[in-house]
Design a protein around this motif. Structure first.
Motif, PDB file in Angstrom:
ATOM      1  N   GLN A  32      -7.661 -30.628  -5.532  1.00 13.80           N
ATOM      2  CA  GLN A  32      -8.874 -29.871  -6.576  1.00 13.80           C
ATOM      3  C   GLN A  32      -9.585 -29.877  -5.341  1.00 13.80           C
ATOM      4  N   ARG A  33      -9.873 -29.495  -4.648  1.00 14.57           N
ATOM      5  CA  ARG A  33     -11.074 -29.965  -3.115  1.00 14.57           C
ATOM      6  C   ARG A  33     -10.881 -28.043  -2.892  1.00 14.57           C
ATOM      7  N   MET A  34      -9.714 -27.870  -2.577  1.00 14.91           N
ATOM      8  CA  MET A  34      -8.924 -26.246  -2.343  1.00 14.91           C
ATOM      9  C   MET A  34      -9.831 -25.381  -3.466  1.00 14.91           C
ATOM     10  N   THR A  35      -9.527 -25.800  -4.707  1.00 13.78           N
ATOM     11  CA  THR A  35     -10.147 -24.696  -5.913  1.00 13.78           C
ATOM     12  C   THR A  35     -11.843 -24.935  -5.926  1.00 13.78           C
ATOM     13  N   SER A  43     -15.062 -16.670  -3.137  1.00 10.13           N
ATOM     14  CA  SER A  43     -14.996 -15.487  -3.726  1.00 10.13           C
ATOM     15  C   SER A  43     -16.409 -15.478  -4.605  1.00 10.13           C
ATOM     16  N   GLY A  44     -17.497 -16.606  -4.137  1.00 12.56           N
ATOM     17  CA  GLY A  44     -19.256 -15.621  -4.551  1.00 12.56           C
ATOM     18  C   GLY A  44     -19.552 -16.332  -5.931  1.00 12.56           C
ATOM     19  N   VAL A  45     -18.779 -17.771  -6.097  1.00 11.51           N
ATOM     20  CA  VAL A  45     -19.024 -18.132  -7.050  1.00 11.51           C
ATOM     21  C   VAL A  45     -20.336 -19.153  -7.167  1.00 11.51           C
ATOM     22  N   VAL A  46     -21.035 -19.066  -6.939  1.00 11.28           N
ATOM     23  CA  VAL A  46     -22.551 -19.539  -6.584  1.00 11.28           C
ATOM     24  C   VAL A  46     -21.893 -21.539  -6.896  1.00 11.28           C
ATOM     25  N   ALA A  47     -22.380 -22.432  -6.570  1.00 16.86           N
ATOM     26  CA  ALA A  47     -22.315 -23.411  -6.116  1.00 16.86           C
ATOM     27  C   ALA A  47     -22.549 -24.256  -8.206  1.00 16.86           C
ATOM     28  N   GLU A  48     -23.762 -24.249  -8.581  1.00 16.22           N
ATOM     29  CA  GLU A  48     -23.838 -24.725  -9.414  1.00 16.22           C
ATOM     30  C   GLU A  48     -23.031 -24.665 -10.769  1.00 16.22           C
ATOM     31  N   HIS A  49     -22.184 -23.596 -10.578  1.00 17.95           N
ATOM     32  CA  HIS A  49     -21.587 -22.818 -11.825  1.00 17.95           C
ATOM     33  C   HIS A  49     -20.089 -23.112 -11.532  1.00 17.95           C
ATOM     34  N   ILE A  50     -20.128 -23.490 -10.313  1.00 15.98           N
ATOM     35  CA  ILE A  50     -18.465 -24.493  -9.810  1.00 15.98           C
ATOM     36  C   ILE A  50     -17.631 -25.777 -10.882  1.00 15.98           C
ATOM     37  N   PRO A  51     -19.068 -26.505 -11.383  1.00 20.69           N
ATOM     38  CA  PRO A  51     -18.333 -27.523 -11.459  1.00 20.69           C
ATOM     39  C   PRO A  51     -17.476 -27.399 -13.320  1.00 20.69           C
ATOM     40  N   PRO A  52     -17.692 -26.855 -14.258  1.00 16.97           N
ATOM     41  CA  PRO A  52     -17.057 -26.414 -15.527  1.00 16.97           C
ATOM     42  C   PRO A  52     -15.674 -25.801 -14.901  1.00 16.97           C
ATOM     43  N   LEU A  53     -15.910 -24.970 -13.987  1.00 11.61           N
ATOM     44  CA  LEU A  53     -14.435 -24.447 -13.589  1.00 11.61           C
ATOM     45  C   LEU A  53     -13.100 -25.122 -13.077  1.00 11.61           C
ATOM     46  N   ASN A  92     -13.434 -28.656 -13.011  1.00 11.71           N
ATOM     47  CA  ASN A  92     -13.005 -29.851 -14.074  1.00 11.71           C
ATOM     48  C   ASN A  92     -13.838 -31.073 -12.480  1.00 11.71           C
ATOM     49  N   CYS A  93     -14.669 -31.009 -12.315  1.00  9.38           N
ATOM     50  CA  CYS A  93     -15.739 -32.195 -11.672  1.00  9.38           C
ATOM     51  C   CYS A  93     -17.014 -31.888 -12.018  1.00  9.38           C
ATOM     52  N   SER A  94     -17.326 -32.747 -11.196  1.00  8.75           N
ATOM     53  CA  SER A  94     -18.605 -32.973 -10.946  1.00  8.75           C
ATOM     54  C   SER A  94     -19.518 -32.023 -10.169  1.00  8.75           C
ATOM     55  N   LYS A  95     -21.011 -32.155 -10.167  1.00  7.58           N
ATOM     56  CA  LYS A  95     -22.067 -31.371  -9.357  1.00  7.58           C
ATOM     57  C   LYS A  95     -21.217 -31.758  -8.125  1.00  7.58           C
ATOM     58  N   LYS A  96     -21.578 -33.892  -8.708  1.00 14.29           N
ATOM     59  CA  LYS A  96     -22.192 -34.211  -6.762  1.00 14.29           C
ATOM     60  C   LYS A  96     -20.294 -33.606  -5.636  1.00 14.29           C
ATOM     61  N   THR A  97     -19.702 -33.921  -6.707  1.00 14.96           N
ATOM     62  CA  THR A  97     -18.120 -33.740  -5.659  1.00 14.96           C
ATOM     63  C   THR A  97     -17.879 -32.177  -5.026  1.00 14.96           C
ATOM     64  N   VAL A  98     -18.527 -31.618  -6.373  1.00 10.12           N
ATOM     65  CA  VAL A  98     -18.550 -29.756  -5.363  1.00 10.12           C
ATOM     66  C   VAL A  98     -19.637 -29.763  -4.532  1.00 10.12           C
ATOM     67  N   LEU A  99     -20.663 -30.188  -4.127  1.00 13.08           N
ATOM     68  CA  LEU A  99     -21.548 -30.402  -3.166  1.00 13.08           C
ATOM     69  C   LEU A  99     -20.644 -31.658  -2.272  1.00 13.08           C
ATOM     70  N   LYS A 100     -20.747 -31.875  -2.443  1.00 20.66           N
ATOM     71  CA  LYS A 100     -19.320 -33.383  -1.024  1.00 20.66           C
ATOM     72  C   LYS A 100     -18.394 -32.454  -0.628  1.00 20.66           C
ATOM     73  N   VAL A 101     -18.168 -31.474  -1.194  1.00 24.64           N
ATOM     74  CA  VAL A 101     -16.257 -30.825  -1.040  1.00 24.64           C
ATOM     75  C   VAL A 101     -17.348 -29.963   0.310  1.00 24.64           C
ATOM     76  N   LEU A 102     -18.408 -28.885  -0.374  1.00 25.74           N
ATOM     77  CA  LEU A 102     -19.249 -27.805   0.161  1.00 25.74           C
ATOM     78  C   LEU A 102     -19.684 -28.244   1.748  1.00 25.74           C
ATOM     79  N   ARG A 103     -20.103 -29.725   1.475  1.00 29.51           N
ATOM     80  CA  ARG A 103     -20.787 -30.203   3.092  1.00 29.51           C
ATOM     81  C   ARG A 103     -19.312 -30.595   3.992  1.00 29.51           C
ATOM     82  N   LEU A 104     -18.832 -31.407   3.573  1.00 31.32           N
ATOM     83  CA  LEU A 104     -16.962 -31.468   4.160  1.00 31.32           C
ATOM     84  C   LEU A 104     -16.800 -30.194   5.103  1.00 31.32           C
ATOM     85  N   TYR A 105     -17.034 -29.015   4.270  1.00 27.03           N
ATOM     86  CA  TYR A 105     -16.089 -28.148   4.523  1.00 27.03           C
ATOM     87  C   TYR A 105     -16.803 -27.603   6.417  1.00 27.03           C
TER      88      TYR A 105
END
Length: 183
Positions: A28-31, A38-48, A50-63
């Motif tokens: 999921q983190r790799m997805t 590939s250029g998808v904005v962070a706000e559009h990633i959660p539905p794609l 299948n996770c929360s916005k908080k998870t997306v931000l956490k993964v991006l900050r971790l990377y």
């Protein structure tokens, strides 16, 4: 928007691991990273993803702070029981002298280790380490008198002697009443 630079080597690893890593959380983190790279904005990633916005931000900050090493570092639910250092001792003791009940197991574990745990924790610990319930089985319908006598002389007498010496527990059933059908 988070500005993150992805190297070509990291993008190759991300694309491969998003499908082939054995741990679902890492996939999921790799997805998330693959979509963001590939250029998808962070706000559009959660539905794609299948996770929360908080998870997306956490993964991006971790990377961004730790790179792929941080993404692979997944230590959720890694706490261990206070009984873990005594696993070998407990399993060896219970293999040699199995407890009859979970209550007895709790009491003996407390005597062996000094660690007191509730019934559920002890039951889960024993199950995790391969201990299981042993149930008595049914009595066959037709008895073989010679086999019973051989069992009595060669096996049962030794167990009775050991039980009298306190080396094991012996449980007797005085009768079995089999009912075949409604009464």
């Amino acid at each position: 928007m988070l500005n993150i630079f992805y190297s070509d080597q990291d993008i190759e690893v991300i694309q491969d691991e998003r499908y082939h890593h054995p741990h679902s959380a890492i996939r999921q983190r790799m997805t998330i990273l693959a979509l963001h790279s590939s250029g998808v904005v962070a706000e559009h990633i959660p539905p794609l993803a299948n996770c929360s916005k908080k998870t997306v931000l956490k993964v991006l900050r971790l990377y961004r702070t730790r790179g792929l090493e941080g993404i692979y570092d997944y230590n959720k639910h890694t706490h261990s029981s206070a009984l873990e250092p005594y696993t070998e001792l407990i399993v060896k003791e219970f293999t040699a002298h199995p407890p009859q009940t979970i209550n007895e197991a709790c009491h003996r574990i407390e005597q062996l280790t000094g660690v007191k745990r509730c019934l559920t924790v002890v039951r889960d610990f024993l199950k995790k380490h391969g201990c299981r319930y042993l149930k008595s089985c049914g009595v066959p319908a037709k008895a073989d008198v010679e086999a019973q006598q051989t069992f009595h002389d060669e096996c049962l007498q030794h167990v009775i002697t050991a039980a009298k010496a306190g080396q094991c527990h012996l449980y007797f059933m005085d009768a079995t009443h089999l009912v075949m059908g409604a009464f």
